[in-house]
Scaffold this motif. Structure first.
Motif, PDB file in Angstrom:
ATOM      1  N   LEU A  18       0.854  -1.186   0.000  1.00 37.65           N
ATOM      2  CA  LEU A  18       0.000   0.000   0.000  1.00 37.65           C
ATOM      3  C   LEU A  18       0.890   1.236   0.000  1.00 37.65           C
ATOM      4  CD1 LEU A  18      -2.725  -0.997   2.629  1.00 37.65           C
ATOM      5  CD2 LEU A  18      -3.043  -0.749   0.162  1.00 37.65           C
ATOM      6  N   LEU A  19       0.651   2.118  -0.949  1.00 39.60           N
ATOM      7  CA  LEU A  19       1.435   3.353  -1.051  1.00 39.60           C
ATOM      8  C   LEU A  19       0.521   4.558  -0.865  1.00 39.60           C
ATOM      9  CD1 LEU A  19       3.635   2.623  -4.210  1.00 39.60           C
ATOM     10  CD2 LEU A  19       4.311   2.425  -1.802  1.00 39.60           C
ATOM     11  N   SER A  20       0.933   5.474  -0.026  1.00 45.59           N
ATOM     12  CA  SER A  20       0.218   6.740   0.142  1.00 45.59           C
ATOM     13  C   SER A  20       0.951   7.792  -0.686  1.00 45.59           C
ATOM     14  CB  SER A  20       0.209   7.138   1.622  1.00 45.59           C
ATOM     15  OG  SER A  20      -0.231   8.474   1.751  1.00 45.59           O
ATOM     16  N   ILE A  21       0.304   8.256  -1.747  1.00 47.17           N
ATOM     17  CA  ILE A  21       0.962   9.190  -2.671  1.00 47.17           C
ATOM     18  C   ILE A  21       0.329  10.571  -2.518  1.00 47.17           C
ATOM     19  CG2 ILE A  21       1.623   9.603  -5.071  1.00 47.17           C
ATOM     20  CD1 ILE A  21       1.149   6.627  -5.590  1.00 47.17           C
ATOM     21  N   SER A  22       1.179  11.559  -2.253  1.00 44.79           N
ATOM     22  CA  SER A  22       0.671  12.915  -2.025  1.00 44.79           C
ATOM     23  C   SER A  22       1.565  13.917  -2.744  1.00 44.79           C
ATOM     24  CB  SER A  22       0.649  13.214  -0.517  1.00 44.79           C
ATOM     25  OG  SER A  22       1.960  13.115   0.008  1.00 44.79           O
ATOM     26  N   GLY A  23       1.154  15.168  -2.711  1.00 44.69           N
ATOM     27  CA  GLY A  23       1.983  16.225  -3.288  1.00 44.69           C
ATOM     28  C   GLY A  23       1.519  16.638  -4.666  1.00 44.69           C
ATOM     29  N   ASP A  24       2.496  16.929  -5.531  1.00 48.19           N
ATOM     30  CA  ASP A  24       2.190  17.488  -6.849  1.00 48.19           C
ATOM     31  C   ASP A  24       1.794  16.393  -7.837  1.00 48.19           C
ATOM     32  OD1 ASP A  24       2.759  20.111  -6.026  1.00 48.19           O
ATOM     33  OD2 ASP A  24       4.902  19.760  -6.297  1.00 48.19           O
ATOM     34  N   CYS A  25       0.553  15.926  -7.711  1.00 50.76           N
ATOM     35  CA  CYS A  25       0.031  14.919  -8.639  1.00 50.76           C
ATOM     36  C   CYS A  25      -1.479  15.116  -8.750  1.00 50.76           C
ATOM     37  CB  CYS A  25       0.374  13.505  -8.168  1.00 50.76           C
ATOM     38  SG  CYS A  25      -0.187  13.124  -6.509  1.00 50.76           S
ATOM     39  N   LYS A  26      -2.033  14.644  -9.865  1.00 50.45           N
ATOM     40  CA  LYS A  26      -3.467  14.870 -10.116  1.00 50.45           C
ATOM     41  C   LYS A  26      -4.348  13.944  -9.286  1.00 50.45           C
ATOM     42  CE  LYS A  26      -3.142  16.546 -14.880  1.00 50.45           C
ATOM     43  NZ  LYS A  26      -2.093  15.928 -15.688  1.00 50.45           N
ATOM     44  N   PRO A  28      -3.832  12.101  -6.005  1.00 45.83           N
ATOM     45  CA  PRO A  28      -3.228  11.620  -4.754  1.00 45.83           C
ATOM     46  C   PRO A  28      -4.146  10.598  -4.097  1.00 45.83           C
ATOM     47  CG  PRO A  28      -4.200  13.792  -4.442  1.00 45.83           C
ATOM     48  CD  PRO A  28      -4.293  13.499  -5.911  1.00 45.83           C
ATOM     49  N   GLY A  29      -3.574   9.716  -3.306  1.00 42.18           N
ATOM     50  CA  GLY A  29      -4.409   8.727  -2.628  1.00 42.18           C
ATOM     51  C   GLY A  29      -3.592   7.530  -2.194  1.00 42.18           C
ATOM     52  N   VAL A  30      -4.312   6.495  -1.753  1.00 48.51           N
ATOM     53  CA  VAL A  30      -3.658   5.254  -1.325  1.00 48.51           C
ATOM     54  C   VAL A  30      -3.843   4.215  -2.431  1.00 48.51           C
ATOM     55  CG1 VAL A  30      -3.626   3.411   0.391  1.00 48.51           C
ATOM     56  CG2 VAL A  30      -4.047   5.784   1.109  1.00 48.51           C
ATOM     57  N   TYR A  31      -2.739   3.649  -2.896  1.00 48.98           N
ATOM     58  CA  TYR A  31      -2.751   2.688  -4.003  1.00 48.98           C
ATOM     59  C   TYR A  31      -2.183   1.359  -3.529  1.00 48.98           C
ATOM     60  CZ  TYR A  31      -3.502   6.625  -7.199  1.00 48.98           C
ATOM     61  OH  TYR A  31      -4.022   7.712  -7.854  1.00 48.98           O
ATOM     62  N   GLU A  32      -2.818   0.262  -3.938  1.00 58.89           N
ATOM     63  CA  GLU A  32      -2.238  -1.060  -3.690  1.00 58.89           C
ATOM     64  C   GLU A  32      -1.584  -1.526  -4.983  1.00 58.89           C
ATOM     65  OE1 GLU A  32      -4.862  -4.124  -2.307  1.00 58.89           O
ATOM     66  OE2 GLU A  32      -3.185  -5.401  -1.693  1.00 58.89           O
ATOM     67  N   VAL A  33      -0.275  -1.751  -4.916  1.00 57.68           N
ATOM     68  CA  VAL A  33       0.488  -2.105  -6.125  1.00 57.68           C
ATOM     69  C   VAL A  33       1.334  -3.346  -5.833  1.00 57.68           C
ATOM     70  CG1 VAL A  33       0.623   0.286  -6.934  1.00 57.68           C
ATOM     71  CG2 VAL A  33       2.414  -0.609  -5.432  1.00 57.68           C
ATOM     72  N   PRO A  34       1.697  -4.100  -6.864  1.00 58.28           N
ATOM     73  CA  PRO A  34       2.594  -5.242  -6.629  1.00 58.28           C
ATOM     74  C   PRO A  34       4.009  -4.753  -6.342  1.00 58.28           C
ATOM     75  CG  PRO A  34       2.134  -4.996  -8.965  1.00 58.28           C
ATOM     76  CD  PRO A  34       1.271  -3.995  -8.262  1.00 58.28           C
ATOM     77  N   PHE A  35       4.695  -5.385  -5.409  1.00 53.08           N
ATOM     78  CA  PHE A  35       6.107  -5.074  -5.199  1.00 53.08           C
ATOM     79  C   PHE A  35       6.853  -5.253  -6.518  1.00 53.08           C
ATOM     80  CE2 PHE A  35       5.816  -5.820  -0.494  1.00 53.08           C
ATOM     81  CZ  PHE A  35       6.410  -4.622  -0.118  1.00 53.08           C
ATOM     82  N   GLY A  36       7.848  -4.402  -6.738  1.00 53.13           N
ATOM     83  CA  GLY A  36       8.627  -4.503  -7.966  1.00 53.13           C
ATOM     84  C   GLY A  36       8.179  -3.516  -9.027  1.00 53.13           C
ATOM     85  N   ILE A  37       7.057  -2.824  -8.769  1.00 52.90           N
ATOM     86  CA  ILE A  37       6.603  -1.804  -9.719  1.00 52.90           C
ATOM     87  C   ILE A  37       7.618  -0.661  -9.710  1.00 52.90           C
ATOM     88  CG2 ILE A  37       5.231  -0.538  -8.017  1.00 52.90           C
ATOM     89  CD1 ILE A  37       3.097  -0.124 -10.194  1.00 52.90           C
ATOM     90  N   SER A  38       7.796  -0.032 -10.858  1.00 51.51           N
ATOM     91  CA  SER A  38       8.794   1.046 -10.895  1.00 51.51           C
ATOM     92  C   SER A  38       8.195   2.340 -10.345  1.00 51.51           C
ATOM     93  CB  SER A  38       9.283   1.277 -12.322  1.00 51.51           C
ATOM     94  OG  SER A  38       8.274   1.898 -13.089  1.00 51.51           O
ATOM     95  N   LEU A  39       9.064   3.201  -9.883  1.00 47.03           N
ATOM     96  CA  LEU A  39       8.622   4.503  -9.387  1.00 47.03           C
ATOM     97  C   LEU A  39       7.915   5.269 -10.500  1.00 47.03           C
ATOM     98  CD1 LEU A  39       8.590   6.516  -7.052  1.00 47.03           C
ATOM     99  CD2 LEU A  39      10.877   7.259  -7.739  1.00 47.03           C
ATOM    100  N   ARG A  40       8.398   5.125 -11.726  1.00 41.01           N
ATOM    101  CA  ARG A  40       7.794   5.809 -12.875  1.00 41.01           C
ATOM    102  C   ARG A  40       6.339   5.354 -13.067  1.00 41.01           C
ATOM    103  NH1 ARG A  40      10.417   8.144 -17.057  1.00 41.01           N
ATOM    104  NH2 ARG A  40      12.372   7.093 -16.573  1.00 41.01           N
ATOM    105  N   GLU A  41       6.090   4.045 -12.951  1.00 47.25           N
ATOM    106  CA  GLU A  41       4.730   3.517 -13.125  1.00 47.25           C
ATOM    107  C   GLU A  41       3.805   4.018 -12.015  1.00 47.25           C
ATOM    108  OE1 GLU A  41       5.025  -0.877 -14.966  1.00 47.25           O
ATOM    109  OE2 GLU A  41       6.405  -0.539 -13.291  1.00 47.25           O
ATOM    110  N   VAL A  42       4.334   4.066 -10.805  1.00 43.66           N
ATOM    111  CA  VAL A  42       3.529   4.538  -9.673  1.00 43.66           C
ATOM    112  C   VAL A  42       3.145   6.004  -9.870  1.00 43.66           C
ATOM    113  CG1 VAL A  42       3.662   5.107  -7.225  1.00 43.66           C
ATOM    114  CG2 VAL A  42       4.431   2.879  -8.017  1.00 43.66           C
ATOM    115  N   ALA A  44       2.850   7.562 -12.650  1.00 43.59           N
ATOM    116  CA  ALA A  44       1.865   7.655 -13.736  1.00 43.59           C
ATOM    117  C   ALA A  44       0.471   7.342 -13.206  1.00 43.59           C
ATOM    118  CB  ALA A  44       2.249   6.699 -14.863  1.00 43.59           C
ATOM    119  N   LEU A  45       0.357   6.344 -12.323  1.00 41.63           N
ATOM    120  CA  LEU A  45      -0.939   6.014 -11.722  1.00 41.63           C
ATOM    121  C   LEU A  45      -1.533   7.234 -11.015  1.00 41.63           C
ATOM    122  CD1 LEU A  45      -0.333   2.538  -9.998  1.00 41.63           C
ATOM    123  CD2 LEU A  45      -1.856   3.008 -11.928  1.00 41.63           C
ATOM    124  N   ALA A  46      -0.667   7.976 -10.321  1.00 37.81           N
ATOM    125  CA  ALA A  46      -1.128   9.121  -9.530  1.00 37.81           C
ATOM    126  C   ALA A  46      -1.234  10.401 -10.362  1.00 37.81           C
ATOM    127  CB  ALA A  46      -0.183   9.344  -8.351  1.00 37.81           C
ATOM    128  N   GLY A  47      -0.910  10.300 -11.642  1.00 38.42           N
ATOM    129  CA  GLY A  47      -1.032  11.475 -12.501  1.00 38.42           C
ATOM    130  C   GLY A  47       0.012  12.534 -12.209  1.00 38.42           C
TER     131      GLY A  47
END
Ligand code: SF4
Length: 213
Positions: A18-26, A28-42, A44-47
């Motif tokens: 579970l990742l809590s993504i905040s700040g300069d993104c369209k 923001p929120g809590v995302y459940e992602v598979p381990f091993g996902i790249s920071l770039r992909e994450v 992109a999910l958060a805009g």
């Protein structure tokens, strides 16, 4: 099922995160992602676009830049407790570092000297850099002091509080180097000689004697 969950993620970090993504993104929120996902992909999910830096793991984590976007979120690469703070390229990252240090100054319980005093000194040095009056010697002191606070503080708070300084010195060194002032005739540019003389004269009562008071 447990088997399905274990099949998610990378070889050394199974499952999801579970990742809590905040700040300069369209988005923001809590995302459940598979381990091993790249920071770039994450991101992109958060805009998030126009990314200048990402603070990984909260204030006591690490600040990484664009060169880390293809790193993987997992224990064997870019580990995080779950917090990702996104900062666009328009942000002053040293302002962010200063805010994190102020947080640690406020949160230090004061039991041990490295954390109680060291974080205050780190904060003052970063403020000096931001004011454009720090010298190369101040940068060396900042780096040395950060390592001392990490190594000698009693608990996890003090052992990790210099991380914003350490990671930005490593990953965004130009931010510091670009604000360094040159010493003038060997003197610190922040030292106000006239004010110091006036203060000592006032303490010695010299001004009053000269005026015959
Ligand atoms: S390192 Fe821990 S024990 Fe020491 S002053 Fe900081 S919060 Fe208190």
């Amino acid at each position: 099922s447990p088997a399905w969950f274990a099949a998610q993620g990378s070889t050394q970090s199974a499952g999801t995160k579970l990742l809590s993504i905040s700040g300069d993104c369209k988005r923001p929120g809590v995302y459940e992602v598979p381990f091993g996902i790249s920071l770039r992909e994450v991101l992109a999910l958060a805009g998030a676009s126009d990314v200048g830096a990402v603070q990984v793991g909260g204030p006591s984590g690490a600040m990484v830049g664009e060169d880390a976007l293809d790193r993987k979120i997992c224990f064997d690469d870019l580990a995080t407790g779950g917090s990702l703070m996104v900062f666009s390229k328009s942000r002053d990252l040293l302002e962010v570092v200063e805010a994190f240090l102020q947080f640690f100054v406020d949160e230090s319980c004061g039991y041990c000297t490295p954390c109680r005093v060291g974080n205050q000194l780190l904060l003052q040095l970063v403020q000096k850099v931001r004011a454009g009056v720090a010298t190369a010697a101040d940068l060396e002191q900042l780096s040395d002091l950060a390592e001392t606070v990490k190594m000698t503080s009693r608990c996890g708070l003090g052992q990790t509080s210099p991380n914003p300084v350490v990671s930005t010195l490593a990953n965004f060194h130009e931010l510091y180097a670009g604000r360094i002032a040159n010493a003038i005739n060997g003197r610190e540019p922040s030292f106000d000689l006239a004010a110091a003389i006036a203060e000592s004269a006032a303490l010695a009562g010299r001004g009053e004697q000269e005026r015959g008071e």
